[in-house]
Write an enzyme that holds these catalytic residues in place. Sequence first.
Site, short mmCIF file in Angstrom:
data_model
loop_
_atom_site.label_atom_id
_atom_site.label_comp_id
_atom_site.label_asym_id
_atom_site.label_seq_id
_atom_site.Cartn_x
_atom_site.Cartn_y
_atom_site.Cartn_z
N ASP A 102 9.25 -18.83 2.84
CA ASP A 102 8.49 -17.74 2.22
C ASP A 102 8.93 -16.36 2.69
O ASP A 102 8.13 -15.42 2.72
CB ASP A 102 6.98 -17.92 2.49
CG ASP A 102 6.42 -19.13 1.77
OD1 ASP A 102 7.01 -19.57 0.78
OD2 ASP A 102 5.37 -19.64 2.22
N GLU A 103 10.20 -16.22 3.06
CA GLU A 103 10.69 -14.94 3.55
C GLU A 103 11.96 -14.49 2.84
O GLU A 103 12.70 -13.65 3.34
CB GLU A 103 10.94 -15.00 5.06
CG GLU A 103 9.66 -15.19 5.88
CD GLU A 103 9.92 -15.16 7.38
OE1 GLU A 103 11.01 -14.71 7.77
OE2 GLU A 103 9.03 -15.57 8.15
#
EC number: 3.5.1.10
Length: 288
Positions: free
Chosen positions: A231-232
Amino acid sequence: MTDNVKPWIFTASCVSTLGTVDVVTRYMAQAGHYVEEILSFDDKASSRFFIRIEFRPNPQGFNVDEFNLEFAPRAEKFAMQWQLTEPNHRTRVAIMVSKYDHCLNDLLYRYRTGQLNIEVPLIISNHPDLENLARWHDIPYYHLPITPESKLEQEQKMVSLLDDYDVELVVLARYMQVLSPWLCDQLEGRAINIHHSLLPGFKGARPYHQAWEKGVKMVGATAHYINNDLDEGPIIAQGIQEVGHAQYPEELVAKGQDIERITLFNAVKHHIEKRVFLSGGRTIVLSH
């Protein structure tokens, strides 16, 4: 200019240097191509230049090979990399989903109504729950359940399916599985994920319920390209909405899902319209 001629899209990037806009627009004018829209950005952090042009080709005729042949020597001194996208190109998109259907429903609705200029040749899921929805749209549905023992084998099947269907973009429409580093590498630059954006970072099960317990004041969503950092990845689009103490967990979930589907739609639209450029670990989005 004639209204019935659809615009082509020209995108390019190169090292920041004097004359980058001129080399493109001068060639367009000399070749008789009418520029309808031009957006550009010079990224001082990376010393890279990015440009996107919508143009109507010369009414006397247009040939992609001829364009590339004529433009190549002009672009060479800038080490410019460029791409042409023909009018009405329908990007082939595979959708991956688990059990939540709000993002899938929204994408299929926008696909069906022409709001997204895409083809959806297949849907992949680790659960059987949404197969009827796929059948209603006459889209093949592949149920590939994931266990620790089967994960690698199933991911290899996914990549094989994506190749078989000539998929250009993968959209993780709330696909609730962590992709392996191997699969992330396979999909680098061509897979978009959506997840909630809540502060602080509520992780694990029932994040909206956790947020409610802390008196959260806003909910949001982030759409990004996937990479090996969970999620980055580079961010394409984000959405946010204020909430208050009068909203209970179920209402927060509903508001959050609305933002998720709209944010994912915006990210997919930006991508298929060739508005997103990668500049190191960040994105440049040339949009109005």
